[in-house]
Design a protein around this motif. Structure first.
Motif, PDB file in Angstrom:
ATOM      1  N   LEU A 298       0.825  -1.203   0.000  1.00  0.00           N
ATOM      2  CA  LEU A 298       0.000   0.000   0.000  1.00  0.00           C
ATOM      3  C   LEU A 298       0.861   1.256   0.000  1.00  0.00           C
ATOM      4  CD1 LEU A 298      -2.760  -1.085   2.523  1.00  0.00           C
ATOM      5  CD2 LEU A 298      -3.191  -0.298   0.187  1.00  0.00           C
TER       6      LEU A 298
ATOM      7  N   LEU B 285       2.700   1.561  -3.362  1.00  0.00           N
ATOM      8  CA  LEU B 285       1.762   1.934  -4.417  1.00  0.00           C
ATOM      9  C   LEU B 285       1.460   3.424  -4.369  1.00  0.00           C
ATOM     10  CD1 LEU B 285      -0.263   1.260  -6.676  1.00  0.00           C
ATOM     11  CD2 LEU B 285      -1.933   0.709  -4.889  1.00  0.00           C
ATOM     12  N   PHE B 286       1.077   3.914  -3.195  1.00  0.00           N
ATOM     13  CA  PHE B 286       0.688   5.321  -3.105  1.00  0.00           C
ATOM     14  C   PHE B 286       1.887   6.230  -3.339  1.00  0.00           C
ATOM     15  CE2 PHE B 286      -0.779   9.285  -1.313  1.00  0.00           C
ATOM     16  CZ  PHE B 286      -2.104   9.324  -1.712  1.00  0.00           C
TER      17      PHE B 286
ATOM     18  N   ARG C  20      -8.354  -0.628 -10.068  1.00  0.00           N
ATOM     19  CA  ARG C  20      -7.457   0.013  -9.110  1.00  0.00           C
ATOM     20  C   ARG C  20      -8.050  -0.010  -7.701  1.00  0.00           C
ATOM     21  NH1 ARG C  20      -5.813   5.405 -12.684  1.00  0.00           N
ATOM     22  NH2 ARG C  20      -4.270   4.385 -14.048  1.00  0.00           N
TER      23      ARG C  20
ATOM     24  N   TYR D   3      -8.135  -3.545  -6.279  1.00  0.00           N
ATOM     25  CA  TYR D   3      -6.808  -4.021  -5.870  1.00  0.00           C
ATOM     26  C   TYR D   3      -6.430  -3.449  -4.508  1.00  0.00           C
ATOM     27  CZ  TYR D   3      -1.762  -4.613  -5.682  1.00  0.00           C
ATOM     28  OH  TYR D   3      -0.484  -4.944  -5.265  1.00  0.00           O
ATOM     29  N   VAL D   4      -6.647  -2.156  -4.326  1.00  0.00           N
ATOM     30  CA  VAL D   4      -6.314  -1.530  -3.047  1.00  0.00           C
ATOM     31  C   VAL D   4      -7.187  -2.107  -1.937  1.00  0.00           C
ATOM     32  CG1 VAL D   4      -6.251   0.647  -1.777  1.00  0.00           C
ATOM     33  CG2 VAL D   4      -5.464   0.562  -4.154  1.00  0.00           C
TER      34      VAL D   4
ATOM     35  N   TYR E 165      -6.153  -4.051   1.694  1.00  0.00           N
ATOM     36  CA  TYR E 165      -6.662  -3.785   3.044  1.00  0.00           C
ATOM     37  C   TYR E 165      -7.273  -5.046   3.652  1.00  0.00           C
ATOM     38  CZ  TYR E 165      -5.940   1.249   2.549  1.00  0.00           C
ATOM     39  OH  TYR E 165      -5.375   2.492   2.400  1.00  0.00           O
TER      40      TYR E 165
ATOM     41  N   ALA F  87     -10.138   2.039   0.572  1.00  0.00           N
ATOM     42  CA  ALA F  87      -9.565   2.085  -0.772  1.00  0.00           C
ATOM     43  C   ALA F  87     -10.066   3.314  -1.533  1.00  0.00           C
ATOM     44  CB  ALA F  87      -9.909   0.809  -1.532  1.00  0.00           C
TER      45      ALA F  87
ATOM     46  N   VAL G 106      -3.416   6.471   3.988  1.00  0.00           N
ATOM     47  CA  VAL G 106      -3.184   5.183   3.335  1.00  0.00           C
ATOM     48  C   VAL G 106      -3.047   4.059   4.345  1.00  0.00           C
ATOM     49  CG1 VAL G 106      -1.710   3.919   1.724  1.00  0.00           C
ATOM     50  CG2 VAL G 106      -2.128   6.356   1.383  1.00  0.00           C
TER      51      VAL G 106
END
Length: 206
Positions: A87, A90-91, A130, A133-134, A138, A152, A191
């Motif tokens: 996470l 990604l962010f 997207r 996936y996020v 979590y 997400a 996040v």
């Protein structure tokens, strides 16, 4: 003759990437065969070697955007050891990418034309991909599905707002060392905020 051979070496991806650049500069109306051919130093004949028409070129550009700006990003993030690290990576990656041109301009331009019948299905599918996936990351941390989806969406809309600001009013965003501090703040507060499960198994029952 040598020039003609050079033209024929252009691939469909070369045309698609040039179309994405055109989108980043002028939106969907900027995807026109003759200007893109001129940009590539090619002929219209080279275009028709790969594509039946302009719509096919737009479809190829959207497919390239999906591959390079979603699937490749996910593949890179998956190298991280656990969901929390994924996470944050990604962010961090997509926020850094949002500050670069033409990446940020492509996202903004495609969202601005998201109602167009050529663009709408792809934007809808990629946005769901997207967010899902996020949300799955979590859930890997032990977050219940409903909250995982909301978390997400919060992360995604934060990134999207940042991307829009980078494009429209970059002067309101922090720069330099303060930009890194701001990213750390967002990672901690939005996040992967305190209180999220860490995904590690608890102690064995006694």
């Amino acid at each position: 003759m040598a020039n003609e051979k050079t033209r024929r070496r252009l691939s469909a991806d070369d045309w698609a990437r040039a179309a994405l650049t055109a989108i980043s500069e002028g939106g969907l109306p900027a995807v026109a065969v003759e200007p893109i051919a001129a940009r590539l130093g090619a002929t219209k004949g080279s275009f028709y070697w790969h594509f039946a028409n302009r719509d096919a070129l737009v479809a190829a550009a959207l497919e390239l955007w999906e591959r390079e700006h979603t699937e490749a990003v996910v593949e890179h993030v998956e190298a991280e050891p656990d969901a929390r690290a994924k996470l944050r990576r990604l962010f961090s990656d997509v926020t850094t990418g949002a500050a670069r041109a033409p990446e940020n301009r492509i996202e903004v331009a495609l969202l601005a034309t998201a109602s167009h019948p050529l663009v709408a299905p792809t934007v809808s599918r990629i946005t769901e991909r997207r967010i899902a996936y996020v949300a799955a990351l979590y859930e890997e941390l032990g977050v219940p599905p409903g909250r995982a989806r909301r978390q997400a969406l919060l992360a995604f809309t934060t990134w999207l707002g940042y991307t829009q600001l980078v494009h429209a009013t970059p002067e309101v965003l922090p720069g330099g060392a303060e930009a890194a501090a701001y990213l750390g703040f967002v990672l901690d507060e939005v996040v992967t905020p305190e209180g999220l499960p860490d995904g590690r198994p608890g102690p064995p029952p006694v």
